[in-house]
Scaffold this active site. Structure first.
Site, PDB file in Angstrom:
ATOM      1  N   HIS A 145      30.874  37.604  33.064  1.00 21.37           N
ATOM      2  CA  HIS A 145      31.063  36.376  33.423  1.00 21.37           C
ATOM      3  C   HIS A 145      30.064  35.439  34.998  1.00 21.37           C
ATOM      4  CE1 HIS A 145      34.919  33.129  33.391  1.00 21.37           C
ATOM      5  NE2 HIS A 145      35.185  32.972  34.212  1.00 21.37           N
TER       6      HIS A 145
ATOM      7  N   SER B 294      34.045  28.793  35.628  1.00 23.66           N
ATOM      8  CA  SER B 294      35.543  29.588  35.979  1.00 23.66           C
ATOM      9  C   SER B 294      36.591  28.286  35.384  1.00 23.66           C
ATOM     10  CB  SER B 294      36.022  29.851  35.547  1.00 23.66           C
ATOM     11  OG  SER B 294      36.924  31.545  35.041  1.00 23.66           O
TER      12      SER B 294
ATOM     13  N   ASP C 257      30.068  37.335  27.459  1.00 29.89           N
ATOM     14  CA  ASP C 257      31.176  36.296  28.730  1.00 29.89           C
ATOM     15  C   ASP C 257      32.673  36.221  28.387  1.00 29.89           C
ATOM     16  OD1 ASP C 257      32.553  34.260  30.605  1.00 29.89           O
ATOM     17  OD2 ASP C 257      30.439  33.339  30.734  1.00 29.89           O
TER      18      ASP C 257
END
Length: 299
Positions: free
Chosen positions: A277, A110, A250
């Protein structure tokens, strides 16, 4: 569940400290894997399953970035302090302190993948490979895709989000419930929620200084200092093998990661069909297999 650390410590950094843990032996002769967590302003806990990669002798390094976890908390610092350059310098300090700056691999998840891309475009001499997991190449792309994902939510959830975002009433219970509905689709689909993920989310809630400043009130409502961030025009400078990971559900959609694939010369993409995610906890067996195969190729 997770391999125990062989070493823990802190790195002095700008009068503060960065906490780290090492799994395995940094002097084993194997190229270490450094793990950069998301947020910004999160903690390392939700990525502890990557310690499994140390079982064959490869050392794995986790750390809490400045501002949360076991690193120095600085709740009174403002936006001029919390910058991308700050976290790049912190990563450099960690590499130097552990004496691995001449030979390492970097995994960023991320925000950590955004940081990893920023690190890699500088062409550090010791970087041998990069994993960009669930990360956008551009916040304008991310923001546009999150608006699209919100449009696909049930009408009551979508309308609740937009209503409270228009007024800035992010603490309202209805908004928080709607945020959770989005996250259940696009952040983590694993049920029950893995304890390490729950611990991380609680840490982020307990000290939202960095996240609120740089991102905003929610992953999909970016109004902080990162809202216009992009690395797209610099990606051609990344000269190491790069693995890009996303989930089919995601927040980091194909549109947000496409620039990595189009502009990094040695990039390839692994899509996890049953993940959002966090494929490392949503499809852990396949994730570990993909990582081990990639590490065998580049590490």
């Amino acid at each position: 569940m997770f391999l125990a650390p062989s070493r823990k410590g802190v790195v002095p950094f700008r009068g503060h400290h960065t906490w780290y843990r090492v799994t395995g032996d940094l002097h084993s002769g194997r190229t270490p894997l450094v793990v950069a967590h998301g947020g910004p302003g999160s903690v390392h806990d939700y990525l502890l399953s990557l310690t499994a990669l140390a079982s064959d002798g490869r050392p794995v390094v986790h750390y809490d970035q400045l501002g949360n976890g076991q690193s120095t908390r600085l709740p009174d610092k403002g936006a001029d302090f919390w910058t991308v350059d700050l976290f790049l310098d912190e990563l450099d300090a960690l590499l130097a302190h552990l004496d691995i700056g001449d030979d390492y691999l970097l995994f960023g998840q991320s925000w950590g993948g955004m940081l990893g891309a920023e690190h890699a475009v500088r062409r550090p001499a010791g970087l041998r490979g990069l994993v960009i997991a669930n990360s956008p190449a551009s916040m304008p792309l991310w923001r546009a895709e999150c608006e699209r994902l919100k449009d696909e939510l049930p009408a009551d959830v979508r309308d609740t989000l937009r209503r409270h975002e228009a007024t800035g009433d992010y603490a309202h219970p209805d908004y928080q419930r709607a945020v959770l509905a989005f996250y259940e689709r696009h952040l983590c689909r694993a049920r029950p929620l893995p304890p390490e993920v729950a611990t991380t989310l609680l840490a982020l809630q307990s000290d939202p200084t960095v996240y609120g400043t740089m991102n905003g009130p929610a992953d999909f409502h970016v109004i902080g200092t990162l809202k216009d961030w992009t690395v797209v025009d610099r990606l051609g400078a990344i000269d190491v093998p790069t693995l890009v990971i996303t989930g089919a559900h995601d927040e980091a959609t194909e549109a947000t990661i496409r620039p990595f694939l189009d502009h990094i010369p040695r990039a390839r993409w692994e899509l996890f069909e049953n993940s959002s995610h966090m494929p490392h906890v949503e499809e852990p067996e396949r994730f570990e297999q993909v990582m081990r195969e990639w590490l065998a190729e580049v590490g």
